[in-house]
Design an enzyme around this catalytic site. Sequence first.
Site, mmCIF file in Angstrom:
data_model
loop_
_atom_site.group_PDB
_atom_site.id
_atom_site.type_symbol
_atom_site.label_atom_id
_atom_site.label_comp_id
_atom_site.label_asym_id
_atom_site.label_seq_id
_atom_site.Cartn_x
_atom_site.Cartn_y
_atom_site.Cartn_z
ATOM 1 N N ASP A 116 0.769 -1.118 -0.083
ATOM 2 C CA ASP A 116 -0.013 0.350 -0.229
ATOM 3 C C ASP A 116 0.832 1.091 -0.131
ATOM 4 O OD1 ASP A 116 -2.507 1.608 0.345
ATOM 5 O OD2 ASP A 116 -3.179 -0.181 1.352
ATOM 6 N N ASP A 211 -3.008 4.788 -2.228
ATOM 7 C CA ASP A 211 -4.135 5.023 -1.724
ATOM 8 C C ASP A 211 -4.576 6.579 -1.955
ATOM 9 O OD1 ASP A 211 -5.641 4.836 1.032
ATOM 10 O OD2 ASP A 211 -4.622 6.493 1.699
ATOM 11 N N GLU A 268 -6.351 3.733 -5.910
ATOM 12 C CA GLU A 268 -7.830 4.040 -5.258
ATOM 13 C C GLU A 268 -7.987 5.280 -5.642
ATOM 14 O OE1 GLU A 268 -9.794 3.827 -1.070
ATOM 15 O OE2 GLU A 268 -7.945 5.027 -1.335
ATOM 16 N N HIS A 339 -11.305 -3.356 3.544
ATOM 17 C CA HIS A 339 -11.074 -2.930 4.849
ATOM 18 C C HIS A 339 -11.817 -1.532 5.136
ATOM 19 C CE1 HIS A 339 -8.365 -0.382 2.525
ATOM 20 N NE2 HIS A 339 -8.364 0.244 3.431
ATOM 21 N N ASP A 340 -12.544 -1.139 4.261
ATOM 22 C CA ASP A 340 -13.212 0.587 4.261
ATOM 23 C C ASP A 340 -14.870 0.041 4.283
ATOM 24 O OD1 ASP A 340 -10.954 1.977 4.610
ATOM 25 O OD2 ASP A 340 -10.762 2.466 2.592
HETATM 26 C C1 NOJ Z 1 -8.353 5.036 2.103
HETATM 27 C C2 NOJ Z 1 -7.850 3.839 2.722
HETATM 28 O O1 NOJ Z 1 -8.573 2.773 2.233
HETATM 29 C C3 NOJ Z 1 -8.760 4.276 4.054
HETATM 30 O O2 NOJ Z 1 -8.607 3.205 4.984
HETATM 31 C C4 NOJ Z 1 -7.967 5.259 4.812
HETATM 32 O O3 NOJ Z 1 -8.549 5.715 5.941
HETATM 33 C C5 NOJ Z 1 -7.846 6.644 3.785
HETATM 34 N N1 NOJ Z 1 -7.722 6.062 2.362
HETATM 35 C C6 NOJ Z 1 -6.647 7.672 4.285
HETATM 36 O O4 NOJ Z 1 -5.663 6.863 4.076
#
Ligand code: NOJ
Length: 571
Positions: A116, A211, A268, A339-340
């Site tokens: 990541d 990210d 992302e 994970h989000d």
């Molecule tokens: C996206 C990530 O997937 C998430 O988990 C994170 O909180 C935010 N970006 C900030 O880095």
Amino acid sequence: MLLRYRVLVSNSDTTGVVADENWWKEAVFYQIYPRSFNDTDGDGVGDLGGIRAKVDYLDYLGVDCVWLNPIYASPGVDNGYDIADYRTIDPTIGDMDQWERLLEELHNHDIRLIMDLVINHTSDQHMWFQQSRDETEPYADYYYWQSEPNNWESHFEDSAWSYDEKREAYYLHLFADAQPDLNWENPTVRDELYDIVSWWLERGIDGFRMDVINVISKAHGLPDGDPETPSLTGSEHFINGPRMHEYFNELADDGLGSYNDDIVTVGECAEIDPETAVDVTGRKSNALDMTIFFEHMGLDRNEGWESCEWSLSELKSIMQKWQETTEDGAWLSLYHSNHDQPRGLSRFGDEEYRYRSATMVATWLHGHRGSPFVYQGEEIGMSNVSFESPAQLRDVWAKNFWKRQERAGKDFEQVRDRIEEFSRDNARTPMQWNDEPNAGFSDSEPWIDVADDYETVNVAAQRGAERSVLEYYRKLIRLRDEDDVITYGDFELLAPEHEQVYAIKRSLQSADYTLLIICNFAAEPLTFEPPLSVDLAAEDVTVALGNEPDPALPPILELRPYESAIYRLHD
Ligand code: NOJ
């Protein structure tokens, strides 16, 4: 060591064969949230030794590439997305020596590894930020500082600006206040970041998941945003910002460099639309191979953790738009969980029908064109959990949400449903390995509670069991190894208005069959006749995979609750 590549035989006389085959288009990715995967040093937090101990499992599952959520030194305000040192592993997770052994073990099993890359922001504990607070050169302008904040909002707080007593100024943070945004306008910052990218590539990794990479460029002068925007105020000035492509090209040249051809980069991209996805994966800049998009994740929610009704035809039209717009120019990462996000089974399936709906939702997702990402635990049908008190919350976003509600005079029970539906903690509970204490995740109390259902929903119970989510995932993943149509075939949505059946046709001119993917998205059985333009005889149809025994054969399908099947329709 050399990894085995599966190269398609391209026939120059044949059209319809995608010109540029890549290992990452043929790969199934597996996302590991290290803190919650497997703890071997007994501190209740997952670690690199724990992942290494499970490489055999990943091999058994059949995945091709692992994405590790951040494992760098971090105070952990956002579980590693707040990096204090990009070249050090967080001691709770391991060290560089363990990391190298993990990489070697994965490669020995022909499994690749992507890291990541969090370069929009750092931790406020990063040396750069600490020096920036003191205005020490060259760090003074590594971040965005202003004497007055603008009106931008942050994802995790109200304002995107916090005041720093030391520098006596406000700094920008699009996420938590402990995650200051790096000033990409500053070329020295960019050089530092490209060096970090090269440093990890030199260590033999196979790529990056980047990210929130499409927010790195902010509009010059940081103007106020439109408060009426349905998104975060200010987002029109930082999503796909004015210098984004320039930065991406620079990142490709100076960071990814000569590695760029062999590795994969998964970006992302917040609030991205499909045309921009094509732009960032080659049409206008070269840093990204595929994008993580969000539109399907917004279907069941409004702003502010409010759920809303959604229909299958809406889901179809979103996915169709993405599939068709990106057909010639972009590649997508396919996911329903990470994970989000709350667990995909709980959103798109039905916990009462765990085996059937978890496998149906998987079939639906993998049936699209793109690279599927399996999020840990999804392959055994892990689902959302319940939170009896705010003390159980771990995620900074959920905790901040709850604090705001509490300040507004609410008690926990009034907002519990919303937290249970949307909290990212749903996806972060420990991986359920077996029915032993702590689900076999740790000998000590885990940093986050184990889900209540671990005694029945776990790897040990499903491994080798005929009718299990795990064994179905193995077959689905294997199918992709064997079937070029599922990887490279064109996508056609059938029956777009149907509110219960999601039907997809995939075809590749070089193949002598078409794939028909059928998913019943409901607990009600039904009869469905796929609108096919061909007359089928029984011998024309074979079943490549089904989540129920002996699926009915087209043209008339009697579908059981949450039944899904993949058929080959031979020419
Ligand atoms: C996206 C990530 O997937 C998430 O988990 C994170 O909180 C935010 N970006 C900030 O880095």
